[in-house]
Scaffold this active site. Sequence first.
Site, PDB file in Angstrom:
ATOM      1  N   ASP A 178       0.226   5.368   0.630  1.00  0.00           N
ATOM      2  CA  ASP A 178      -0.861   6.183   1.179  1.00  0.00           C
ATOM      3  C   ASP A 178      -0.613   7.681   1.160  1.00  0.00           C
ATOM      4  O   ASP A 178       0.455   8.150   1.573  1.00  0.00           O
ATOM      5  CB  ASP A 178      -1.067   5.854   2.675  1.00  0.00           C
ATOM      6  N   ASN A 212       2.359   7.051   4.107  1.00  0.00           N
ATOM      7  CA  ASN A 212       2.815   5.776   4.652  1.00  0.00           C
ATOM      8  C   ASN A 212       3.073   4.822   3.497  1.00  0.00           C
ATOM      9  O   ASN A 212       2.520   4.987   2.401  1.00  0.00           O
ATOM     10  CB  ASN A 212       1.760   5.190   5.609  1.00  0.00           C
ATOM     11  N   GLU A 271      -3.010  10.417   3.218  1.00  0.00           N
ATOM     12  CA  GLU A 271      -4.191  10.629   4.052  1.00  0.00           C
ATOM     13  C   GLU A 271      -4.181  12.078   4.533  1.00  0.00           C
ATOM     14  O   GLU A 271      -3.151  12.571   5.014  1.00  0.00           O
ATOM     15  CB  GLU A 271      -4.210   9.677   5.257  1.00  0.00           C
ATOM     16  N   ASN A 273       3.771   1.296   9.307  1.00  0.00           N
ATOM     17  CA  ASN A 273       4.552   1.974  10.346  1.00  0.00           C
ATOM     18  C   ASN A 273       5.720   2.770   9.771  1.00  0.00           C
ATOM     19  O   ASN A 273       6.779   2.875  10.388  1.00  0.00           O
ATOM     20  CB  ASN A 273       5.072   0.978  11.395  1.00  0.00           C
ATOM     21  N   ARG A 274       5.520   3.342   8.572  1.00  0.00           N
ATOM     22  CA  ARG A 274       6.561   4.161   7.953  1.00  0.00           C
ATOM     23  C   ARG A 274       5.995   5.553   7.679  1.00  0.00           C
ATOM     24  O   ARG A 274       6.026   6.060   6.561  1.00  0.00           O
ATOM     25  CB  ARG A 274       7.049   3.504   6.661  1.00  0.00           C
ATOM     26  N   ARG A 325       9.915   5.939  19.801  1.00  0.00           N
ATOM     27  CA  ARG A 325       9.255   4.809  19.166  1.00  0.00           C
ATOM     28  C   ARG A 325      10.224   3.673  18.852  1.00  0.00           C
ATOM     29  O   ARG A 325       9.840   2.494  18.847  1.00  0.00           O
ATOM     30  CB  ARG A 325       8.592   5.305  17.882  1.00  0.00           C
ATOM     31  N   GLU A 368       0.846  -1.197   0.000  1.00  0.00           N
ATOM     32  CA  GLU A 368       0.000   0.000   0.000  1.00  0.00           C
ATOM     33  C   GLU A 368       0.882   1.249   0.000  1.00  0.00           C
ATOM     34  O   GLU A 368       1.935   1.269   0.638  1.00  0.00           O
ATOM     35  CB  GLU A 368      -0.894  -0.024   1.244  1.00  0.00           C
TER      36      GLU A 368
END
Length: 273
Positions: free
Chosen positions: A107, A124, A109, A132-133, A263, A105
């Site tokens: 993205d 992402n 957004e 998670n990128r 993170r 995927e």
Amino acid sequence: MGSFSFSSGQKLAICMVELAVLMGVAYGGNFYQDFDLTWGGQRAKIFGGGQMLSLSLDKTSGSGFVSKKEYLFGRIDMQLKLVAGNSAGTVTAYYLSSQGPTHDEIDFEFLGNVSGDPYILHTNVFTQGKGNREQQFYLWFDPTRNFHTYSIIWKPQHITFLVDNTPIRVFNNAENRGVPFPKNQAMRIYSSLWNADDWATRGGLVKADWSKAPFTAYYRSRNSGEFANGDWQSNALDANARRRLRWVQKNFMIYNYCTDLKRFPQGFPTECK
């Protein structure tokens, strides 16, 4: 976060970057011919002889569409005008995706906000079901006043995200270091407008104001196609494009997973190094 303004340096005219030559491109193709309205009932509409499309969100439901065709590498351009006014709690998603638990995927957004505050553009990349990128940006213009072009260039060597032909992010193929890269699964173009007020605006602190519904985003002329022979092989951005990329990342990037020490206390992901 209150109202915002940009410095004169941030208001530099956006230079055009020529990055690819396409074949089989649906220049300003017809939404009736190229897309299916997939959910939301009458909240998704094609009009203007197939040249315009709108998605709406109310308290009952959002809406969405998907391309009839699949793509394996190519360039996708879409012109969007985002929900105006108080768009808190809404997300307008525009992305490429394959299917299944190990899907790939790419993205865009657009996270809505209260009136006077900027949208956040969230990007992402998922490979084999893992994302998670995230990188996030403010835009250097109001994306609700006029149409702007949001593009994905997907090549075997890298993925480039562009806004009005200015690159904002490049995700390079790092398979030689063990990082999966999306290159084997064909993807369709998706878009949706939906309620994400549990997280989209200030981490969910600001909810959607349903008295302002329906919230509506508009779409018009788009290009999509695969690369002509040889064009997919071109690799690096030219010098001007690299300057534009640095300008965006210096002035407008507000989150980069590759610098989030909290993170990743044990070390950043391999592709960040």
